[in-house]
Design a protein around this motif. Structure first.
Motif, PDB file in Angstrom:
ATOM      1  N   LEU A 217      -5.234 -11.688   8.545  1.00  0.00           N
ATOM      2  CA  LEU A 217      -5.967 -10.753   7.710  1.00  0.00           C
ATOM      3  C   LEU A 217      -5.021 -10.042   6.740  1.00  0.00           C
ATOM      4  N   ILE A 218      -3.874  -9.581   7.249  1.00  0.00           N
ATOM      5  CA  ILE A 218      -2.894  -8.913   6.384  1.00  0.00           C
ATOM      6  C   ILE A 218      -2.375  -9.873   5.323  1.00  0.00           C
ATOM      7  N   GLU A 219      -2.102 -11.110   5.717  1.00  0.00           N
ATOM      8  CA  GLU A 219      -1.602 -12.097   4.763  1.00  0.00           C
ATOM      9  C   GLU A 219      -2.607 -12.328   3.645  1.00  0.00           C
ATOM     10  N   ALA A 220      -3.893 -12.495   4.006  1.00  0.00           N
ATOM     11  CA  ALA A 220      -4.923 -12.710   2.989  1.00  0.00           C
ATOM     12  C   ALA A 220      -5.018 -11.499   2.067  1.00  0.00           C
ATOM     13  N   PHE A 221      -4.944 -10.321   2.648  1.00  0.00           N
ATOM     14  CA  PHE A 221      -4.981  -9.096   1.847  1.00  0.00           C
ATOM     15  C   PHE A 221      -3.811  -9.046   0.868  1.00  0.00           C
TER      16      PHE A 221
ATOM     17  N   SER B 284       8.788  -7.517   4.748  1.00  0.00           N
ATOM     18  CA  SER B 284       8.574  -6.327   3.919  1.00  0.00           C
ATOM     19  C   SER B 284       7.197  -6.334   3.267  1.00  0.00           C
ATOM     20  N   ALA B 285       6.732  -7.516   2.842  1.00  0.00           N
ATOM     21  CA  ALA B 285       5.415  -7.616   2.218  1.00  0.00           C
ATOM     22  C   ALA B 285       4.309  -7.415   3.248  1.00  0.00           C
TER      23      ALA B 285
ATOM     24  N   LEU C   7       6.566 -16.255  -8.806  1.00  0.00           N
ATOM     25  CA  LEU C   7       5.438 -16.237  -7.881  1.00  0.00           C
ATOM     26  C   LEU C   7       5.888 -16.725  -6.507  1.00  0.00           C
ATOM     27  N   GLY C   8       5.712 -15.892  -5.517  1.00  0.00           N
ATOM     28  CA  GLY C   8       6.120 -16.241  -4.166  1.00  0.00           C
ATOM     29  C   GLY C   8       7.498 -15.753  -3.790  1.00  0.00           C
ATOM     30  N   SER C   9       8.248 -15.238  -4.768  1.00  0.00           N
ATOM     31  CA  SER C   9       9.568 -14.679  -4.448  1.00  0.00           C
ATOM     32  C   SER C   9       9.652 -13.190  -4.780  1.00  0.00           C
ATOM     33  N   ARG C  10       8.811 -12.722  -5.697  1.00  0.00           N
ATOM     34  CA  ARG C  10       8.724 -11.298  -6.015  1.00  0.00           C
ATOM     35  C   ARG C  10       7.311 -10.830  -5.676  1.00  0.00           C
ATOM     36  N   TRP C  11       7.196  -9.823  -4.823  1.00  0.00           N
ATOM     37  CA  TRP C  11       5.893  -9.431  -4.292  1.00  0.00           C
ATOM     38  C   TRP C  11       5.458  -8.081  -4.855  1.00  0.00           C
TER      39      TRP C  11
END
Length: 453
Positions: free
Chosen positions: A127-131, A21-22, A255-259
């Motif tokens: 790239l998407i992950e870094a963004f 989803s993220a 952090l890392g569970s709610r985006w």
């Protein structure tokens, strides 16, 4: 207290697996950003920035979205960010009203394009992950300072966005946790942005600088350039400078569970986000009809106090100022039934009918009204009244724009710029960015020839 700077750096260096989803939300945000950069790329302010390139640039290696010129990596990030945000048509994080894609997206794209030219292409997924990680840092910092930060007059997109751009670029450069903390320090040293500049060319300077400065911060850190140990939470760090009581838990909690990227929304109209329900209501009233411009004696706008605080701008004289003017938005959408880029142009502002109707607007504050809701009351000659209420505007978290909506918005901006692009292929490339071997390869297709007049 655990160091906020170190916690964010460790998170960016070794994040958990991002949920689908993220990643999807990140890809949609990048698609929207490229579209708004194309739409804004021909504005006079962008022309003036591009004209400075021969004086300040290094070798022209990188793409300027929607323009024939090329620029060096840092200037490409700067100008593409300014283009993406100039019409206020980009994304909006709820509740901070940060536009995270404008500073973060151009920074990672410029770096990815440079790495590809060196034979080190960045995959679309990376790239998407870094963004997404950069957007996460940007929005969490905004959450920690909201609402006081914006109320004090800071342009939150720029002040928080430079840190997100630094972290996103640092992720692509595979910086160590300590280097990422250094990058946060370099971002702190360069950040700026004032709400006083909204509606003027100056606004684009801080948004562009957020992308450029964040990218430069990561590049400096990669080269061993060091900074303070606690750039965010230090006694004179970013959080202390910008709030008397920053909410640290908003940065590190879950952090890392709610985006935060899942709280990012996309605008259907090129203006300040608080005007979305206003325009939606006015367009509905126009479509319903039953009145003419001469019949309207007054227009009462009933909404959250923030609506008046941010958009009570009578007598605007330019399209840029019109983007943050309720008076103009109401008049142009009521009269003409449109709220596209042309409706917020200098020509639209100069329309005598629009100017006359805009003088008839009055505000009534209602703190119980949601930010994405509004009620409009038209008072007509003869004592007649017409009411229309929007309880949750389209494009909010409850009514997001669809993929088809985003593609249509993208096409409209290419048409607005009169650019010759292979639009369907470009949209398809962005919609399948996750699978690209070179995530920046699509940029070449954004540089078109302009139709002759």
């Amino acid at each position: 207290m655990t160091s906020v700077s170190a916690t964010l750096a460790a998170f960016v260096h070794m994040p958990p697996t991002l949920p689908d989803s993220a990643l999807l939300a990140g890809r949609r945000s990048l698609l929207n950003m490229v579209g708004t950069a194309i739409g804004g790329s021909g504005e006079a302010a962008i022309d003036k920035l591009a004209a400075l390139l021969p004086v300040f640039s290094g070798p022209a290696t990188n793409t300027l979205i929607g323009r024939p010129e090329r620029a060096d990596m840092l200037w490409a990030a700067y100008i593409n960010a300014a283009s993406a945000n100039i019409f206020d048509y980009d994304d909006t994080h709820i509740p901070t009203v940060i536009h995270p894609s404008a500073p973060v997206g151009p920074a990672v794209l410029a770096l990815a394009e440079t790495l590809a030219a060196k034979g080190k292409p960045v995959s679309g997924r990376a790239l998407i992950e870094a963004f997404v990680l950069g957007a996460e840092v940007t929005c969490r910092l905004g959450n920690a300072l909201h609402p006081m930060h914006y109320a004090r007059g800071w342009h939150i997109t720029s002040t928080c966005g430079i840190f997100g751009a630094a972290m996103a670029a640092g992720r692509l450069l595979d910086l160590s946790p300590s280097q990422l903390v250094d990058a946060l320090g370099h971002a702190l040293a360069q950040g700026a942005g004032s709400v006083e500049t909204l509606g003027t060319m100056s606004k684009s300077l801080s948004v562009g600088q957020a992308a450029r400065g964040g990218l430069m911060a990561a590049l400096l850190a990669a080269d061993g350039y060091t900074g303070p140990e606690a750039p965010l939470e230090g006694k004179r760090g970013f959080l202390a400078l910008h709030s008397d009581a920053p909410d640290y838990s908003a940065i590190t909690g879950e952090l890392g569970s709610r985006w935060e990227i899942l709280s990012n929304t996309f605008k259907p109209y090129p203006c300040g986000v608080v005007l979305n329900p206003v325009i939606e209501a006015c367009l509905a009233l126009h479509a319903k009809g039953g009145f003419g411009a001469a019949d309207i004696e007054s227009v009462e706008l009933i909404g959250h106090p923030l609506l008046r605080q941010r958009t009570d701008r009578p007598g605007v004289t330019s399209g840029r100022l019109a983007q943050v003017s309720a008076q103009h938005a109401v008049a142009v959408s009521l009269l003409h039934g449109s709220a596209d880029l042309a409706a917020f142009s200098d020509d639209a502002v100069a329309d005598p009918q629009v100017r006359a109707l805009s003088d008839k607007l009055v505000f009534r504050d209602d703190p119980t009204t949601a930010l994405d809701a509004v009620q409009i009351c038209l008072r007509l000659s003869g004592g007649r009244e017409i009411l229309h209420k929007v309880t949750a505007a389209k494009s909010g978290l409850d009514h997001p724009l669809s993929d088809a909506d985003l593609a249509g918005k993208f096409r409209d901006q290419v048409t607005w710029r009169c650019l010759h692009l292979k639009v369907d292929a470009l949209i398809a490339a962005l919609e399948s960015l996750d699978d690209a071997v070179d995530g920046a390869a699509f940029l070449r297709a954004t540089q078109p020839a302009i139709f002759p007049e």
